[in-house]
Enzyme design. Structure first.
Site, PDB file in Angstrom:
ATOM      1  N   GLU A 166       8.702   1.186  11.269  1.00 62.53           N
ATOM      2  CA  GLU A 166       9.803   2.140  11.047  1.00 62.53           C
ATOM      3  C   GLU A 166       9.167   3.513  11.113  1.00 62.53           C
ATOM      4  OE1 GLU A 166      13.000   1.626  10.644  1.00 62.53           O
ATOM      5  OE2 GLU A 166      13.048  -0.546  10.391  1.00 62.53           O
ATOM      6  N   LYS A 224       0.884  -1.175   0.000  1.00 61.41           N
ATOM      7  CA  LYS A 224       0.000   0.000   0.000  1.00 61.41           C
ATOM      8  C   LYS A 224       0.920   1.223   0.000  1.00 61.41           C
ATOM      9  CE  LYS A 224      -1.873   3.043   1.922  1.00 61.41           C
ATOM     10  NZ  LYS A 224      -1.558   4.417   1.467  1.00 61.41           N
ATOM     11  N   CYS A 257      13.556  10.340   7.668  1.00 58.83           N
ATOM     12  CA  CYS A 257      13.383  10.032   9.092  1.00 58.83           C
ATOM     13  C   CYS A 257      14.717  10.080   9.835  1.00 58.83           C
ATOM     14  CB  CYS A 257      12.758   8.655   9.236  1.00 58.83           C
ATOM     15  SG  CYS A 257      13.663   7.430   8.288  1.00 58.83           S
TER      16      CYS A 257
END
Ligand code: NAP
Length: 530
Positions: free
Chosen positions: A301, A226, A335
């Site tokens: 994550e 997705k 990130c």
């Protein structure tokens, strides 16, 4: 075919962004940014990509490119100029259920292939990804905005996970355990978990997918991807190449569109045995709760708040290069981007000045233009968030040394920014800024630096710059982070484990450890063997 109106898609995007991360922002959306038809430049790039056969706009279910069952589509924008570059299938519950069935059916065949057979197909996929790295890079720049060179770099990096796991899948070893009883033989088998749902973000439209799909397929799992609705085109192109590489229908499926409906269907299905998610901490927590009902295996994550600590004894050139690399990669939208730059008082002025000079030279613009190293932010909501964090810091006494406002290029461009006199209590140091803003904090001692660095709920990546080997060890061990870069700002590689402590996540991706996330351990006891 019904195309969801531009206004609705904008509201949906802004709304979902707010719900996930920043509920305090206004829902008003600048139509100035997103109301344009395709420009001539975008048209020629899209035409070229269409000729390559990699411009897919439908979902992939059971090996067939599939429209949304109710015909709905959603628009994908180029963040650099607002051009609508494609309308892709906007799927929901029914399509997701069919994708789960396809993956479930395909599992019985795929999991029984020899590791060599799976490895050969993964290797073919890797070769195709590399062969098409230019086109895939263009797709990434088109829908995500990062400079083309960086986008092609993402393709190489993303493909490396497929190559690595094509080999590593051959090393899923079990154990023979010495028995405590003479007539028994004890074994440990490692087996694929089954159907995997992989939910991925927009900031690395390819690499965040291959980091999950590589180990999953190598172990014998089947997958439903997705991708983010903001960047589905790269995922679809990579999946087309997977089909071409001999990965059988149903082994890899892609559904995109209504994130909540798709997510709920994936979570509720007992056939889905594993959720692997990369994205915001807020959505990760929701998925973790949702996965409890059917007790799925979960890897997360999530967001970071990386400290980048520059000590007095650092090599300033190395520290500057490393800080720029970790802070400004993907225009600050990773990130593991440095979110707080901690500089020891002895070199604070010198380092901050050098940083400001270097940042001033970063060329901002459309990722397709020569020499550009800073692209646009992903959307208007992201710009508003970055600007509000900067304003908040300034209102509390921080000093803008460079930038600090929207770029004159308009759209979603923001000026590369350096802000000094940041305090760790300010919003900009508490949450991910996810933009081209370098907030600098002054500290006195090593103990103080460690205390500030660890004073956060996040624990993904941290960086330290020092010439002392003793300090390197001491501080690396004291940092509550899953990844530590010592005198290095770019640390991600397929051969090392990537993941976070605390609220930055669960599990690891990449390396031999990444395989464990897709394996079940089975103990077999053979009795009466005497
Ligand atoms: P996000 O808003 O959490 O979205 C991530 C994915 O989750 C997207 O595909 C999104 O779909 C989907 N999603 C949203 N709500 C959902 C729901 N209720 N159920 C199921 N799926 C749902 O994150 P993002 O803004 O795309 O990405 C930025 C974040 O990712 C940052 O916090 C960054 O630190 C983090 N990140 C972490 C890592 C890591 O390795 N730790 C790597 C990269 C990024 P739609 O986009 O279609 O709404």
């Amino acid at each position: 075919m019904i195309t969801t109106s531009l206004a609705r898609s904008l509201i949906h995007r802004t709304t979902s962004f707010h719900l996930h991360q920043h509920s305090s922002f206004s829902h008003s959306y600048s139509l100035r940014c997103y109301s344009r038809k395709m420009s001539t430049e975008t048209e020629s790039i899209v035409a070229r990509l269409k000729r390559s056969g990699l411009f897919q706009t439908k979902g992939l279910i059971g090996g067939k490119w599939t429209d949304a069952y109710d015909g709905r589509t959603i628009e994908v924008n180029n963040p650099a100029n607002g051009d609508v570059v494609a309308s892709v299938a906007c799927m929901g519950e029914k399509e997701t259920k069919d994708a789960i069935s396809s993956a479930y059916d395909a599992f019985s065949h795929w999991s029984k292939l020899t590791t060599t057979d799976r490895s050969n197909r993964l290797r073919n996929w890797y070769n195709l990804l590399i062969e098409h790295k230019e086109e895939l890079g263009q797709l990434i720049t088109l829908e995500q905005g990062k400079p083309l060179k960086e986008a092609i770099g993402e393709v190489t990096y993303g493909a490396s996970f497929i190559e690595f796991y094509a080999e590593e899948g051959k090393r899923v070893y079990g154990d023979i355990i010495p028995s405590t009883l003479s007539d028994r033989r004890l074994f440990v088998l490692k087996q694929p978990v089954g159907v995997v749902a992989a939910i991925t973000p927009w900031n690395f439209p390819l690499a965040m997918i291959t980091r999950k799909v590589g180990p999953a397929l190598a172990c014998g799992c089947t997958v439903i991807i997705k991708p983010s609705e903001l960047t589905p085109l790269t995922a679809l192109a990579a999946s087309e190449l997977a089909l071409q590489s001999g990965i059988p229908p149903g082994v890899l499926n892609v559904v995109m569109g209504d994130a909540t409906k798709i997510g709920t269907s994936l979570l509720e299905s007992p056939q889905v045995r594993k959720i692997t998610f990369t994205g915001s901490t807020a959505v990760g927590k929701k998925l973790m709760v949702g996965a409890a009902e059917t007790v799925k295996k979960v890897s997360l994550e999530l967001g970071g708040n990386a400290p980048c600590v520059v000590f007095d004894d650092a090599d300033l050139e190395v520290a500057l290069k490393g800080t720029l690399a970790t802070k400004f990669r993907n225009t600050g939208q990773t990130c593991v981007c440095a979110n707080r730059i901690l500089v020891q008082e002895g070199i604070y002025e010198k380092f901050t000045q050098a940083l400001t000079n270097a940042v001033q030279n970063l060329k901002v613009g459309d990722g397709f233009s020569d020499g550009v190293v800073q692209g646009p932010l992903i959307n208007e909501a992201a710009v508003q968030k970055v600007d509000s964090f900067v304003q908040d810091a300034v209102s509390k006494g921080a000093k803008v040394l460079l930038g600090g406002k929207r770029h004159s290029l308009g759209f979603t461009f923001y000026e590369p920014t350096v802000i000094g006199d940041i305090k760790n209590e300010m919003l900009i140091a508490r949450q991910e800024v996810f933009g081209p803003v370098a907030p600098v904090i002054r500290f006195k001692t090593e103990e103080e630096a460690i205390q500030i660095a660890n004073d956060t709920n996040a624990g993904l990546a941290a960086y330290i710059f020092t010439n002392s080997i003793k300090r390197s060890w001491r501080v690396s061990e004291a940092l509550e982070y899953g990844i530590v870069g010592v005198n290095e700002g770019l640390v991600s590689t397929e051969v090392a484990p990537f993941g976070g402590f605390k609220q930055s996540g669960l599990g690891r991706e990449g390396s031999k450890y990444g395989l464990d996330e897709y394996l079940e351990i089975k103990y077999v006891c053979m009795g009466n063997m005497g």
